[in-house]
Write a protein that holds these residues in place. Structure first.
Motif, short mmCIF file in Angstrom:
data_model
loop_
_atom_site.label_atom_id
_atom_site.label_comp_id
_atom_site.label_asym_id
_atom_site.label_seq_id
_atom_site.Cartn_x
_atom_site.Cartn_y
_atom_site.Cartn_z
N LYS A 1 6.87 14.40 -6.81
CA LYS A 1 6.15 14.79 -8.74
C LYS A 1 4.14 14.20 -8.46
O LYS A 1 3.97 14.29 -9.53
N GLY A 2 4.16 14.19 -7.41
CA GLY A 2 2.24 13.48 -7.39
C GLY A 2 2.11 12.58 -8.24
O GLY A 2 1.17 12.67 -9.40
N GLN A 3 2.71 11.53 -8.63
CA GLN A 3 2.75 9.83 -9.44
C GLN A 3 3.29 10.89 -11.02
O GLN A 3 2.89 10.08 -12.23
N ALA B 1 13.35 3.00 -2.83
CA ALA B 1 13.18 4.40 -1.52
C ALA B 1 13.47 5.36 -2.59
O ALA B 1 12.57 6.34 -2.73
N GLN B 2 14.41 5.60 -3.58
CA GLN B 2 14.99 6.65 -4.40
C GLN B 2 13.20 6.44 -5.34
O GLN B 2 12.59 7.72 -5.40
N TRP B 3 12.99 5.70 -5.53
CA TRP B 3 11.53 5.60 -6.62
C TRP B 3 10.90 5.94 -5.86
O TRP B 3 9.92 6.98 -7.02
N VAL B 4 9.87 5.72 -5.05
CA VAL B 4 9.05 5.66 -4.05
C VAL B 4 8.59 7.90 -4.10
O VAL B 4 8.03 8.18 -4.04
N SER B 5 10.07 8.28 -3.32
CA SER B 5 10.10 9.94 -3.18
C SER B 5 10.08 10.54 -4.78
O SER B 5 9.58 11.56 -4.71
N ASP C 1 0.79 -1.35 0.16
CA ASP C 1 0.32 0.18 -0.33
C ASP C 1 0.81 1.09 0.21
O ASP C 1 0.77 1.87 -0.83
N GLU C 2 2.20 1.23 0.68
CA GLU C 2 2.32 2.56 1.09
C GLU C 2 3.92 2.56 0.33
O GLU C 2 4.29 4.12 0.12
N LYS C 3 4.18 1.84 -0.38
CA LYS C 3 5.19 2.22 -1.26
C LYS C 3 5.00 1.30 -2.52
O LYS C 3 6.28 1.10 -3.06
#
Length: 261
Positions: free
Chosen positions: A259-261, A250-254, A99-101
């Motif tokens: 960017k708001g997806q 983690a970098q991808w998630v950030s 869900d979160e990542k």
């Protein structure tokens, strides 16, 4: 997998599949279903096993909710001790991480996703098997406990599943999703490889500029957007994990969240 497989203390192994089967935006493929884990204490209160798998998870990529009720419903002989919920981080970590990542960075929710696994039921890992052999197996004859017959996890089982890749493709077609998210090496090796030359996650690149990119791939006559990502074990640092892949995710998630997806 049939109902002739049982967890310690007798709960049956149940396939865990997508229940809500309306059209979805994405299809997510993992490896095998998790389980409900209990802390097992002996009659003196001494902890025998910190996290013993005792039941199938109630839904796919379970978040850990209802854990206490599930464990309390399992009856064990007084002489065997007691079961209580394992530490909160033990039950449902993959579901929470999903869900979160994964979903949140993509601007998605569970309602947008069709979830599946290469193996739709739980397996026993080496640490679980070691704990069972040490603490549970001696009590099987002594107290008349049911045998734990859950299979060990092995990649060879994935290789033996002759028709599973077609079953998964049928699920994808039913889901109506045009985006497929693959969680780690094994869904690539044991599913995508039937349709492409990709064998593992690193085949798509293993740098910040290549990780987390969509790849248009034709599968069974239809173009899909394939998004290969690390397994939740890596993304959530759950147990043994590669720092390189954990950091890449983690970098991808950030980046996605900024960017708001």
């Amino acid at each position: 997998m049939n109902m002739n497989y049982y967890f310690p203390f007798g709960q049956p192994l149940i396939p865990v599949i997508q229940q809500e089967r309306s059209p979805k935006k994405v299809f997510i493929l993992g490896v095998y279903a998790s389980a409900v884990h209990a802390k097992w204490r002996d009659t003196y209160g001494t902890v025998l096993v910190q996290a013993l798998a005792v039941a199938s998870e109630p839904y796919i990529f379970w978040r850990g909710d209802g854990c206490e009720e599930i464990i309390n419903s399992i009856s064990i002989p007084r002489e065997a001790g007691i079961l209580e919920p394992a530490q909160p981080k033990i039950n449902g970590p993959s579901g929470k991480t999903l869900d979160e990542k994964y979903l949140e960075p993509l601007g998605l929710s569970r309602e947008d996703a069709w979830l599946s696994d290469l193996l739709p039921s739980s397996r026993i890992n080496p640490n679980q098997r070691k704990a069972l052999n040490k603490h549970y197996q001696p009590l099987v004859d002594q107290l008349g406990l049911p045998e734990c017959t859950i299979p060990n996890f092995s990649s060879s089982e994935l290789r033996r599943q002759n028709n599973r890749h077609f079953e998964i493709l049928e699920e994808i077609e039913e889901s109506k999703a045009d985006t497929i998210i693959l969680l780690g090496d094994l869904p690539i090796k044991h599913w995508l490889t039937f349709f492409t030359d990709y064998k593992k996650l690193s085949d798509f690149g293993e740098t910040a500029s290549s990780y987390g990119k969509f790849h248009e791939i034709k599968i069974s006559g239809k173009n899909y957007n394939i998004l290969p990502l690390v397994h939740p074990r890596q993304a959530g640092s759950l147990g043994k994990a590669s720092k390189k892949w954990t950091d890449l995710h983690a970098q991808w998630v950030s980046t996605k969240l900024q960017k708001g997806q």
